[in-house]
Every structure is written in structure tokens, then in C-alpha cells.
Design an enzyme around this catalytic site. Structure first.
Site, PDB file in Angstrom:
ATOM      1  CG  HIS A 308      -2.107   0.917   1.043  1.00  0.00           C
ATOM      2  ND1 HIS A 308      -2.028   2.270   1.291  1.00  0.00           N
ATOM      3  CD2 HIS A 308      -3.367   0.683   0.612  1.00  0.00           C
ATOM      4  CE1 HIS A 308      -3.206   2.817   1.036  1.00  0.00           C
ATOM      5  NE2 HIS A 308      -4.035   1.882   0.622  1.00  0.00           N
ATOM      6  CG  ASP A 366      -8.305  -2.983  -3.300  1.00  0.00           C
ATOM      7  OD1 ASP A 366      -9.524  -2.786  -3.292  1.00  0.00           O
ATOM      8  OD2 ASP A 366      -7.470  -2.084  -3.314  1.00  0.00           O
TER       9      ASP A 366
HETATM   10  N1  CMC Z   1       4.353  -7.426  -5.306  1.00  0.00           N
HETATM   11  C1  CMC Z   1       5.700  -7.572  -5.385  1.00  0.00           C
HETATM   12  N2  CMC Z   1       6.571  -6.614  -4.975  1.00  0.00           N
HETATM   13  C2  CMC Z   1       6.062  -5.478  -4.483  1.00  0.00           C
HETATM   14  C3  CMC Z   1       4.676  -5.270  -4.378  1.00  0.00           C
HETATM   15  C4  CMC Z   1       3.808  -6.300  -4.811  1.00  0.00           C
HETATM   16  N3  CMC Z   1       2.470  -6.161  -4.720  1.00  0.00           N
HETATM   17  N4  CMC Z   1       4.437  -4.050  -3.866  1.00  0.00           N
HETATM   18  C5  CMC Z   1       5.633  -3.505  -3.640  1.00  0.00           C
HETATM   19  N5  CMC Z   1       6.618  -4.368  -4.023  1.00  0.00           N
HETATM   20  C6  CMC Z   1       8.068  -4.166  -3.858  1.00  0.00           C
HETATM   21  C7  CMC Z   1       8.633  -3.207  -4.892  1.00  0.00           C
HETATM   22  O1  CMC Z   1       9.070  -3.896  -6.037  1.00  0.00           O
HETATM   23  C8  CMC Z   1       9.775  -2.597  -4.109  1.00  0.00           C
HETATM   24  O2  CMC Z   1      10.822  -3.513  -4.061  1.00  0.00           O
HETATM   25  P1  CMC Z   1      12.372  -3.007  -3.994  1.00  0.00           P
HETATM   26  O3  CMC Z   1      12.472  -2.213  -2.719  1.00  0.00           O
HETATM   27  O4  CMC Z   1      13.180  -4.253  -4.013  1.00  0.00           O
HETATM   28  O5  CMC Z   1      12.551  -2.161  -5.224  1.00  0.00           O
HETATM   29  C9  CMC Z   1       9.212  -2.474  -2.696  1.00  0.00           C
HETATM   30  O6  CMC Z   1       8.247  -3.528  -2.580  1.00  0.00           O
HETATM   31  C10 CMC Z   1       8.551  -1.127  -2.396  1.00  0.00           C
HETATM   32  O7  CMC Z   1       7.536  -0.948  -3.361  1.00  0.00           O
HETATM   33  P2  CMC Z   1       7.040   0.444  -3.928  1.00  0.00           P
HETATM   34  O8  CMC Z   1       6.601   0.243  -5.351  1.00  0.00           O
HETATM   35  O9  CMC Z   1       8.042   1.499  -3.638  1.00  0.00           O
HETATM   36  O10 CMC Z   1       5.792   0.698  -3.045  1.00  0.00           O
HETATM   37  P3  CMC Z   1       4.710   1.761  -3.389  1.00  0.00           P
HETATM   38  O11 CMC Z   1       4.275   2.357  -2.107  1.00  0.00           O
HETATM   39  O12 CMC Z   1       5.148   2.680  -4.435  1.00  0.00           O
HETATM   40  O13 CMC Z   1       3.522   0.873  -4.024  1.00  0.00           O
HETATM   41  C11 CMC Z   1       1.503  -0.199  -4.359  1.00  0.00           C
HETATM   42  C12 CMC Z   1       2.341   0.619  -3.406  1.00  0.00           C
HETATM   43  C13 CMC Z   1       0.112  -0.419  -3.757  1.00  0.00           C
HETATM   44  C14 CMC Z   1       1.322   0.545  -5.700  1.00  0.00           C
HETATM   45  C15 CMC Z   1       2.199  -1.561  -4.607  1.00  0.00           C
HETATM   46  O14 CMC Z   1       2.415  -2.208  -3.384  1.00  0.00           O
HETATM   47  C16 CMC Z   1       1.445  -2.461  -5.567  1.00  0.00           C
HETATM   48  O15 CMC Z   1       1.589  -2.332  -6.785  1.00  0.00           O
HETATM   49  N6  CMC Z   1       0.587  -3.391  -5.019  1.00  0.00           N
HETATM   50  C17 CMC Z   1      -0.187  -4.256  -5.859  1.00  0.00           C
HETATM   51  C18 CMC Z   1      -1.415  -3.525  -6.378  1.00  0.00           C
HETATM   52  C19 CMC Z   1      -2.477  -3.307  -5.309  1.00  0.00           C
HETATM   53  O16 CMC Z   1      -2.805  -4.216  -4.552  1.00  0.00           O
HETATM   54  N7  CMC Z   1      -3.034  -2.103  -5.257  1.00  0.00           N
HETATM   55  C20 CMC Z   1      -4.076  -1.739  -4.311  1.00  0.00           C
HETATM   56  C21 CMC Z   1      -3.564  -0.823  -3.274  1.00  0.00           C
HETATM   57  S1  CMC Z   1      -4.784  -0.462  -2.016  1.00  0.00           S
HETATM   58  C22 CMC Z   1      -5.798   0.669  -2.788  1.00  0.00           C
HETATM   59  C23 CMC Z   1      -6.700   1.372  -1.789  1.00  0.00           C
HETATM   60  O17 CMC Z   1      -6.289   1.785  -0.709  1.00  0.00           O
HETATM   61  O18 CMC Z   1      -7.848   1.518  -2.127  1.00  0.00           O
END
Ligand code: CMC
Length: 431
Positions: A308, A366
Site C-alpha cells: 500500500h 482489495d
Molecule cells: N508485489 C511484489 N513486490 C512489491 C509489491 C507487490 N504487490 N508491492 C511492492 N513491491 C516491492 C517493490 O518492487 C519494491 O521492491 P524493492 O524495494 O526491491 O525495489 C518495494 O516492494 C517497495 O515498493 P514500492 O513500489 O516502492 O511501493 P509503493 O508504495 O510505491 O507501491 C503499491 C504501493 C500499492 C502501488 C504496490 O504495493 C502495488 O503495486 N501493489 C499491488 C497492487 C495493489 O494491490 N493495489 C491496491 C492498493 S490499495 C488501494 C486502496 O487503498 O484503495
């Protein structure tokens, strides 16, 4: 020099400005930079509003580090356990939990407005049989503004309240009608003797040819899902509603803008993506292969429903909905169905995997809402519509709060211009 200020100095000119620091009740304080342009001729640059508070609000508070979500000060855990969705609507709209009489009147007002103008049926008929339900929802809610020109006096608090009631009351009727239209079944009219959630299920699943049997456990799981999605402070769709509303546009068209924003996969579409991922995985024996792909930096596939942007510890909504999801699958005797078995095994494996543990990647709301909606037989392409039904109260509460501001100004972000500098027109034969 006051302690509660930040000094900003333009080192090119040596000119300084003292910006006040404003404290909220919870959360980081803010730098009030409104005089920056007047004094220093500078704008702040913050694409995607990552560190910008766009408004003052008393509705919802999130602490992503501590995993806290409060509606009007009440923890989401307490509301999900004790409250109904309509009671949460009242709380978000008016700021306090209702007394028995207030709740009765509120429920009565909602019931009076569940019907749609019959003219809207023609509007539905204009859509193709394979239209995306969200395309229909944006269109129908926008079209609804044409049926209520009386709500245009947005300076009148009674008109504003009436718009809020109408939207909350009509969204389930609009949404379920979309489903019925797309599957070619007759529309089911609302039954006002039913509570909000039962009425939704009744309009969604009953048919004129047979009796509809309510399932209390399914209804409660949906009610919890609606409560958890009711508001989430200044996210993309809510900010859209506020920006549209700041121009004094019709409230229904502002909410149509919010629905359009929610449609995007980066916002409301993640629960749908969870189920698509589970279908792709196919069987729990394939999970280890997929887990490797989720961790592989050269593979764009992510574990949908994990991680998240704001909640870096855990999503408090996920803890609640997880319990509800596990309970529902057990109650409906669905735990052994391949899709749900895969989901539960995936959850178990990911929660024990160092990659996810080290990065604090926990299941988000989700992950479970997708599974609950599937278990309730809600079609996949209706998932974001369900989210819209739940979030309508958040959008209208935020809109009402903004419209109550005495010095409401139209929202108007500025920009850093990087295009051509001034140049003269060249006639076509000389280009
Ligand atoms: N699967 C695999 N790796 C992940 C994931 C995931 N779902 N999420 C984050 N990572 C890894 C990412 O590759 C990074 O690794 P490293 O540090 O080695 O480069 C690390 O974790 C940090 O990730 P980030 O992309 O900097 O985290 P973020 O805060 O930018 O992303 C997110 C948050 C929700 C976009 C992401 O976790 C994601 O794509 N999740 C899957 C999609 C999802 O479930 N979205 C719904 C979110 S809840 C919506 C709501 O509140 O309504």
C-alpha cells in the site's frame, strides 16, 4: 522570529518569507505557503500532491505508519464491528453518530429517494450490451443532474443535503440496474421495507420468477465492505470531486467525475486485478512459480492485493475484512472452491516469505474485497461499481464540507512551464 514558522529564503535575491506552520489534530503539520507567490514570486512544485495538503478537513484521518483509520474520530474497527453502513453514512455526512430518532428520519429520507426517474431507462438502452458497467455508471450519474435542476442552488444547505440524500439513495438502484441491463434481466425496483444492504442484494439478484432468499452472513460481509470503503480522505477520486465542486458545478456531475477517476486500475480497479491474478494462477500448486515472478525485478507481474502507498505497516481495513472474508467462505462452504483455496494458500505463503516480510508488504483491503465480492456472486466487471456505491457517501460528505467553507475558492493548481518560449506565427507555405 516566531517558533511556528518556516523561513524560506530565495538565495538568488536574498529575499525571505516567514511561512506559518499550522498544526492539525493528528498527522504532520503543514507549511502555509499561500503568500509565497505574492512575496517571492515562487510556486511550490509537488506533482501528484505527494507532500501537499489540498484542504482542511474534519472527516477522515489516516496514519499510514501506525495503520490507523478514523471516520470523524471513530476507529474503523469499532465502526465495522458495531455500526451499519447507513449509520456510517450519517456519521460521515453530519459529523456525529445519530440518535435513534435521527437515524429513523435519515433512513426514512433515504427510502423516499431510492427510485429513479423512469426517463432514465431510455438512457440505459443507449448503451451497448457489452458496455463496461463503470462507463454506464459515469454516464447515468452524470445524466441524473439533468433530472434535478432544483439542486442547482448549491449555496442553499437544504438543497445540498437533498443532493447528498438522493445520491446515497439512488446509487444502489443505478448500480443494480446496470447489472440487470447487461445480463438482459428485468429491472428490480427497490423495496423500501428492506435495509440498505438487503435492498441492494434484492435488486441485484432477485428475479420476478422466483422468491429471493436472503443470506444474513452474505449481507453482513457486504455491509462491512461498504463501511470500510466509505471514505479515505483526499485520494484521487475525492480530490476530483472537490476540484469539480469548487467550480460550483452540479453535485451529481462532480460525483460522476469521482466515479470516472475511481475507474482507473491504479485506484478502484485493484480488487478486480486480484481475481484476474487468481484465475491466472489457476491452482495452488502453481503458487511457488508465481511467487518467484512477483519477486523478479525483470518481471512486471506484482502480487496484486499486497502492499500500500500509505499503509506501510498494515492496512487496518485489511485486518477487519480478512476476518470477514475467512468467515464468509466458511459460512458459505466455499473454502474448498479452487479460486478461494488458491487465494488462501497464496496469502499464507506470501505472509511467510522473507521478500514480502522485509518490505512490509501485507495484504491490503482489495485482496479480500475481491474475494468477498466473488463469493457473493458479484460479476468481476461490477467490482469497481460496488466500490463506487460505498464511496458515494465519502464523496458527498467531502463535497458538503467544502461547500460549507465561507471563503470557497475555485481550485486552480499552477505549473512549471517547460514549452517553447514566445515565437512568431509562420505561414503554412513557409514551414
Ligand atoms: N508485489 C511484489 N513486490 C512489491 C509489491 C507487490 N504487490 N508491492 C511492492 N513491491 C516491492 C517493490 O518492487 C519494491 O521492491 P524493492 O524495494 O526491491 O525495489 C518495494 O516492494 C517497495 O515498493 P514500492 O513500489 O516502492 O511501493 P509503493 O508504495 O510505491 O507501491 C503499491 C504501493 C500499492 C502501488 C504496490 O504495493 C502495488 O503495486 N501493489 C499491488 C497492487 C495493489 O494491490 N493495489 C491496491 C492498493 S490499495 C488501494 C486502496 O487503498 O484503495
Amino acid at each position: 522570529m516566531s517558533k511556528n514558522t518556516v523561513t524560506i529564503t530565495d538565495n538568488r535575491t536574498g529575499k525571505s518569507i516567514e511561512c506559518p506552520i499550522k498544526d492539525g489534530v493528528h498527522g504532520p503539520s503543514v507549511i502555509d505557503s499561500r503568500n509565497l507567490y505574492k512575496e517571492l514570486e515562487l510556486f511550490t512544485f509537488d506533482p501528484a500532491f505527494v507532500t501537499t495538503a489540498s484542504c482542511e478537513s474534519k472527516i477522515t484521518f489516516i496514519d499510514g505508519e501506525k495503520g490507523i483509520l478514523l471516520y470523524r474520530g471513530y476507529p474503523i474497527e469499532q465502526l465495522a464491528k458495531n455500526s451499519s453502513y447507513l449509520e456510517v453514512c450519517y456519521l460521515l455526512l453530519y459529523g456525529e453518530l445519530p440518535t435513534e430518532d435521527q437515524m429513523k428520519n435519515f433512513r426514512g429520507s433515504i427510502c423516499q429517494h431510492t427510485l429513479l426517474h423512469e426517463g432514465l431507462s431510455n438512457f440505459y438502452k443507449g448503451f451497448q450490451h457489452d458496455a463496461h458497467p463503470m462507463a454506464m455508471l459515469v454516464g447515468v450519474v452524470g445524466a441524473l443532474s439533468g433530472y434535478y435542476p432544483d439542486a442547482m442552488d448549491i449555496k442553499n444547505p437544504e438543497h445540498r443535503n437533498m443532493s447528498a440524500i438522493r445520491l446515497i439513495a439512488k446509487l444502489p438502484t443505478i448500480a443494480t440496474r446496470i447489472h440487470k441491463y447487461l445480463i438482459g434481466q428485468p429491472y428490480v425496483y427497490p423495496r423500501n421495507s428492506l435495509d440498505y444492504v438487503s435492498n441492494f442484494m434484492y435488486m441485484m439478484f432477485s428475479r420476478p420468477t422466483m422468491d429471493y432468499e436472503f443470506n444474513e452472513k452474505a449481507n453482513r460481509a457486504l455491509e462491512i465492505m461498504l463501511i470500510l470503503h466509505a471514505d479515505h480522505e483526499q485520494n484521487a477520486s475525492t480530490s476530483t470531486v472537490r476540484l469539480a465542486g469548487s467550480s460550483q458545478a452540479h453535485p451529481f456531475s462532480c460525483v460522476a467525475g469521482g466515479i470516472a477517476t475511481l475507474w482507473g486500475p491504479a485506484h478502484g480497479g485493484a480488487n478486480e486485478a486480484v481475481i484476474r491474478m487468481l484465475h491466472n494462477i489457476g491452482h495452488s500448486r502453481n503458487i511457488p512459480k508465481y511467487i518467484d515472478r512477483f519477486k523478479d525485478k525483470n518481471d512486471p507481474t506484482r502480487l496484486m492485493g499486497f502492499g500500500h502507498r500509505v499503509y506501510k505497516n498494515y492496512d487496518p481495513r485489511a485486518t477487519i475484512i480478512r476476518e470477514s472474508c475467512h468467515g464468509l467462505l466458511k459460512d458459505l462452504d466455499m473454502s474448498q472452491m479452487p479460486l478461494f483455496e488458491t487465494a488462501m494458500e497464496l496469502e499464507r505463503i506470501a505472509l511467510e516469505d522473507d521478500y514480502f516480510i522485509e518490505r512490509k508488504l501485507y495484504p491490503n483491503v482489495d485482496f479480500y474485497s475481491g474475494i468477498i465480492l466473488s463469493a457473493l456472486n458479484i460479476p468481476l466487471n461490477m467490482f469497481t461499481v460496488m466500490f463506487s456505491v460505498a464511496r458515494t457517501v465519502g464523496w458527498v460528505s467531502q463535497w458538503m464540507e467544502m461547500m460549507n467553507e465561507p471563503d470557497l475558492k475555485i481550485g486552480r493548481p499552477r505549473q512549471l512551464y517547460l514549452g517553447n518560449s514566445r515565437r512568431d506565427y509562420i505561414p503554412m507555405d513557409k514551414r
